[in-house]
Each structure stands twice: as C-alpha cells, then as structure tokens.
Design a protein around this motif. Structure first.
Motif, PDB file in Angstrom:
ATOM      1  N   ALA A  25      -7.580   3.634  -8.092  1.00 14.27           N
ATOM      2  CA  ALA A  25      -6.629   4.652  -7.662  1.00 14.27           C
ATOM      3  C   ALA A  25      -5.663   4.034  -6.659  1.00 14.27           C
ATOM      4  CB  ALA A  25      -7.367   5.823  -7.019  1.00 14.27           C
ATOM      5  N   VAL A  26      -4.443   4.560  -6.614  1.00 14.36           N
ATOM      6  CA  VAL A  26      -3.484   4.099  -5.611  1.00 14.36           C
ATOM      7  C   VAL A  26      -3.966   4.517  -4.225  1.00 14.36           C
ATOM      8  CG1 VAL A  26      -1.110   4.311  -4.780  1.00 14.36           C
ATOM      9  CG2 VAL A  26      -1.580   4.159  -7.236  1.00 14.36           C
ATOM     10  N   VAL A  27      -4.370   5.771  -4.093  1.00 13.36           N
ATOM     11  CA  VAL A  27      -4.983   6.263  -2.865  1.00 13.36           C
ATOM     12  C   VAL A  27      -6.263   6.964  -3.267  1.00 13.36           C
ATOM     13  CG1 VAL A  27      -4.749   7.744  -0.845  1.00 13.36           C
ATOM     14  CG2 VAL A  27      -2.762   6.540  -1.738  1.00 13.36           C
ATOM     15  N   ALA A  28      -7.376   6.386  -2.891  1.00  8.10           N
ATOM     16  CA  ALA A  28      -8.671   6.927  -3.308  1.00  8.10           C
ATOM     17  C   ALA A  28      -9.175   8.006  -2.374  1.00  8.10           C
ATOM     18  CB  ALA A  28      -9.702   5.806  -3.385  1.00  8.10           C
ATOM     19  N   HIS A  29      -8.626   8.060  -1.167  1.00  9.45           N
ATOM     20  CA  HIS A  29      -9.249   8.902  -0.150  1.00  9.45           C
ATOM     21  C   HIS A  29      -8.436  10.135   0.210  1.00  9.45           C
ATOM     22  CE1 HIS A  29      -6.722   5.909   1.809  1.00  9.45           C
ATOM     23  NE2 HIS A  29      -6.474   6.825   2.697  1.00  9.45           N
ATOM     24  N   GLN A  30      -7.464  10.542  -0.626  1.00  7.74           N
ATOM     25  CA  GLN A  30      -6.757  11.773  -0.299  1.00  7.74           C
ATOM     26  C   GLN A  30      -7.635  12.959  -0.658  1.00  7.74           C
ATOM     27  OE1 GLN A  30      -2.649  11.720  -1.747  1.00  7.74           O
ATOM     28  NE2 GLN A  30      -2.162  11.047   0.322  1.00  7.74           N
ATOM     29  N   THR A  31      -7.368  14.072   0.003  1.00 10.58           N
ATOM     30  CA  THR A  31      -8.145  15.273  -0.274  1.00 10.58           C
ATOM     31  C   THR A  31      -7.226  16.325  -0.863  1.00 10.58           C
ATOM     32  OG1 THR A  31      -7.771  16.224   1.900  1.00 10.58           O
ATOM     33  CG2 THR A  31      -9.677  14.759   1.647  1.00 10.58           C
ATOM     34  N   ASP A  32      -7.817  17.381  -1.339  1.00 10.21           N
ATOM     35  CA  ASP A  32      -7.031  18.455  -1.945  1.00 10.21           C
ATOM     36  C   ASP A  32      -6.423  19.385  -0.900  1.00 10.21           C
ATOM     37  OD1 ASP A  32      -9.242  19.767  -1.055  1.00 10.21           O
ATOM     38  OD2 ASP A  32      -9.837  20.552  -3.001  1.00 10.21           O
ATOM     39  N   GLY A  33      -6.548  19.061   0.361  1.00  8.03           N
ATOM     40  CA  GLY A  33      -5.932  19.844   1.420  1.00  8.03           C
ATOM     41  C   GLY A  33      -6.756  21.034   1.857  1.00  8.03           C
TER      42      GLY A  33
ATOM     43  N   ARG B 103       1.336   4.030 -11.204  1.00  9.84           N
ATOM     44  CA  ARG B 103       1.953   5.160 -11.915  1.00  9.84           C
ATOM     45  C   ARG B 103       1.206   6.436 -11.557  1.00  9.84           C
ATOM     46  NH1 ARG B 103      -1.376   5.864 -16.599  1.00  9.84           N
ATOM     47  NH2 ARG B 103      -2.502   3.940 -17.048  1.00  9.84           N
ATOM     48  N   ASP B 104       1.772   7.542 -11.962  1.00 11.79           N
ATOM     49  CA  ASP B 104       1.202   8.856 -11.633  1.00 11.79           C
ATOM     50  C   ASP B 104       1.068   9.040 -10.124  1.00 11.79           C
ATOM     51  OD1 ASP B 104       1.004   9.172 -14.373  1.00 11.79           O
ATOM     52  OD2 ASP B 104      -1.102   8.601 -14.449  1.00 11.79           O
ATOM     53  N   ILE B 105       2.127   8.669  -9.396  1.00 16.69           N
ATOM     54  CA  ILE B 105       2.087   8.727  -7.934  1.00 16.69           C
ATOM     55  C   ILE B 105       2.833   9.939  -7.379  1.00 16.69           C
ATOM     56  CG2 ILE B 105       1.769   6.262  -7.590  1.00 16.69           C
ATOM     57  CD1 ILE B 105       4.794   6.023  -7.147  1.00 16.69           C
ATOM     58  N   GLU B 106       3.222  10.850  -8.246  1.00 15.18           N
ATOM     59  CA  GLU B 106       4.001  12.008  -7.797  1.00 15.18           C
ATOM     60  C   GLU B 106       3.232  12.855  -6.777  1.00 15.18           C
ATOM     61  OE1 GLU B 106       3.347  11.377 -11.050  1.00 15.18           O
ATOM     62  OE2 GLU B 106       5.242  10.415 -11.557  1.00 15.18           O
ATOM     63  N   GLY B 107       1.921  12.864  -6.847  1.00 19.21           N
ATOM     64  CA  GLY B 107       1.120  13.720  -5.971  1.00 19.21           C
ATOM     65  C   GLY B 107       0.727  13.087  -4.651  1.00 19.21           C
ATOM     66  N   LEU B 108       1.260  11.899  -4.333  1.00 19.27           N
ATOM     67  CA  LEU B 108       0.881  11.270  -3.066  1.00 19.27           C
ATOM     68  C   LEU B 108       1.344  12.113  -1.889  1.00 19.27           C
ATOM     69  CD1 LEU B 108       1.644   7.470  -3.598  1.00 19.27           C
ATOM     70  CD2 LEU B 108      -0.576   8.598  -3.543  1.00 19.27           C
ATOM     71  N   VAL B 109       0.513  12.174  -0.866  1.00 21.40           N
ATOM     72  CA  VAL B 109       0.813  12.933   0.344  1.00 21.40           C
ATOM     73  C   VAL B 109       0.682  11.981   1.529  1.00 21.40           C
ATOM     74  CG1 VAL B 109       0.090  14.853   1.804  1.00 21.40           C
ATOM     75  CG2 VAL B 109      -0.088  15.037  -0.693  1.00 21.40           C
TER      76      VAL B 109
ATOM     77  N   PRO C 130      -8.561  11.421  -5.738  1.00 19.16           N
ATOM     78  CA  PRO C 130      -7.814  10.178  -5.887  1.00 19.16           C
ATOM     79  C   PRO C 130      -6.470  10.429  -6.541  1.00 19.16           C
ATOM     80  CG  PRO C 130     -10.047   9.946  -6.728  1.00 19.16           C
ATOM     81  CD  PRO C 130      -9.842  11.404  -6.451  1.00 19.16           C
ATOM     82  N   LYS C 131      -5.445   9.695  -6.077  1.00 18.17           N
ATOM     83  CA  LYS C 131      -4.094   9.857  -6.607  1.00 18.17           C
ATOM     84  C   LYS C 131      -3.602   8.540  -7.207  1.00 18.17           C
ATOM     85  CE  LYS C 131      -2.938  13.961  -4.811  1.00 18.17           C
ATOM     86  NZ  LYS C 131      -3.928  14.924  -4.885  1.00 18.17           N
ATOM     87  N   GLY C 132      -2.972   8.649  -8.355  1.00 19.42           N
ATOM     88  CA  GLY C 132      -2.327   7.500  -8.980  1.00 19.42           C
ATOM     89  C   GLY C 132      -3.317   6.531  -9.605  1.00 19.42           C
ATOM     90  N   VAL C 133      -2.824   5.744 -10.526  1.00 22.33           N
ATOM     91  CA  VAL C 133      -3.603   4.671 -11.132  1.00 22.33           C
ATOM     92  C   VAL C 133      -2.769   3.398 -11.103  1.00 22.33           C
ATOM     93  CG1 VAL C 133      -5.004   6.139 -12.629  1.00 22.33           C
ATOM     94  CG2 VAL C 133      -2.828   5.253 -13.458  1.00 22.33           C
ATOM     95  N   VAL C 134      -3.428   2.270 -11.292  1.00 21.33           N
ATOM     96  CA  VAL C 134      -2.772   0.977 -11.209  1.00 21.33           C
ATOM     97  C   VAL C 134      -2.943   0.247 -12.539  1.00 21.33           C
ATOM     98  CG1 VAL C 134      -2.817  -1.279 -10.064  1.00 21.33           C
ATOM     99  CG2 VAL C 134      -3.128   0.808  -8.728  1.00 21.33           C
ATOM    100  N   ASP C 135      -1.834  -0.259 -13.071  1.00 20.60           N
ATOM    101  CA  ASP C 135      -1.873  -1.131 -14.248  1.00 20.60           C
ATOM    102  C   ASP C 135      -1.712  -2.572 -13.778  1.00 20.60           C
ATOM    103  OD1 ASP C 135      -2.060   1.120 -15.855  1.00 20.60           O
ATOM    104  OD2 ASP C 135       0.109   1.225 -16.167  1.00 20.60           O
ATOM    105  N   LEU C 136      -2.335  -3.487 -14.483  1.00 22.82           N
ATOM    106  CA  LEU C 136      -2.304  -4.900 -14.084  1.00 22.82           C
ATOM    107  C   LEU C 136      -1.645  -5.744 -15.171  1.00 22.82           C
ATOM    108  CD1 LEU C 136      -3.283  -7.051 -12.001  1.00 22.82           C
ATOM    109  CD2 LEU C 136      -5.351  -7.256 -13.394  1.00 22.82           C
ATOM    110  N   TYR C 137      -0.648  -6.524 -14.784  1.00 23.43           N
ATOM    111  CA  TYR C 137       0.026  -7.467 -15.672  1.00 23.43           C
ATOM    112  C   TYR C 137      -0.393  -8.873 -15.258  1.00 23.43           C
ATOM    113  CZ  TYR C 137       3.032  -3.631 -17.172  1.00 23.43           C
ATOM    114  OH  TYR C 137       3.501  -2.448 -17.696  1.00 23.43           O
TER     115      TYR C 137
END
Ligand code: ZN
Length: 101
Positions: free
Chosen positions: A34-42, A74-80, A54-61
């Motif tokens: 996850a991009v941020v594993a420790h966010q909470t739902d508020g 990607r899928d980082i729209e929900g980052l707080v 957890p928010k976002g995922v990471v692709d590896l090249y």
C-alpha cells in the motif's frame, strides 16, 4: 520507464512489470504494498474504533538487463494528510508565481 518502456540507466527495452508489487507473507498471493498502510477511516467514537484502511497500491517496473527499478503509485485519490504519522502533501502549485519568475 513507465511510458516509453526504456530503461533510463542502460537504455534496454525489456522491462518487467509487476502489478501490484507484493511482499511475501504466509499466503500464496502475497501482500500488495500500500502507498499508505496506516491510514484510518476517520471513525473513532465511543462505540466505534477506527479501522485501518490502506490507501493506494504500488506497481514495480524492473529493467530486465540491469535491474534498475521504479515504483509507481496508483489509486491514491483517497490519501489524507496526516503529518503526525508522516503523510504530507508537498504542494508547490503556484510556487513560481512571485516577482522572481
Ligand atoms: Zn537497465
């Protein structure tokens, strides 16, 4: 590397794409990073304990020739933002709009 499929270090044109990048765990599939594993739902009240969300995922090249690697989120729209837990948005939008252009 993501767009041109060319390694910026050695110019090779064979790139491994691992999506999403996963860590080894006890499951066969592994754990997506996850991009941020420790966010909470508020939430967080007397009756409700905040859940980890957890928010976002990471692709590896990965360059098949030299191993140079890049991670793309990607899928980082929900980052707080949560500076107390190390999540900050560095926003330089408009930084060059002063008198010293
Ligand atoms: Zn390379």
């Amino acid at each position: 590397m993501k767009k041109a499929h060319v390694c910026p270090k050695c110019s090779a044109r064979k790139i491994w794409l691992i999506e999403p990048f996963r860590l080894v765990d006890d499951t066969l599939a592994g754990q997506p990073v996850a991009v941020v594993a420790h966010q909470t739902d508020g939430a967080g009240s007397f009756f409700r304990v905040p859940r980890r969300e957890p928010k976002g995922v990471v692709d590896l090249y990965v360059c098949a020739a030299c191993g140079y690697s890049e991670m793309w989120a990607r899928d980082i729209e929900g980052l707080v933002e949560d500076p107390s837990r190390g999540v900050r948005l560095l926003d330089a939008t408009g930084a060059h709009e002063g008198p010293f252009r």
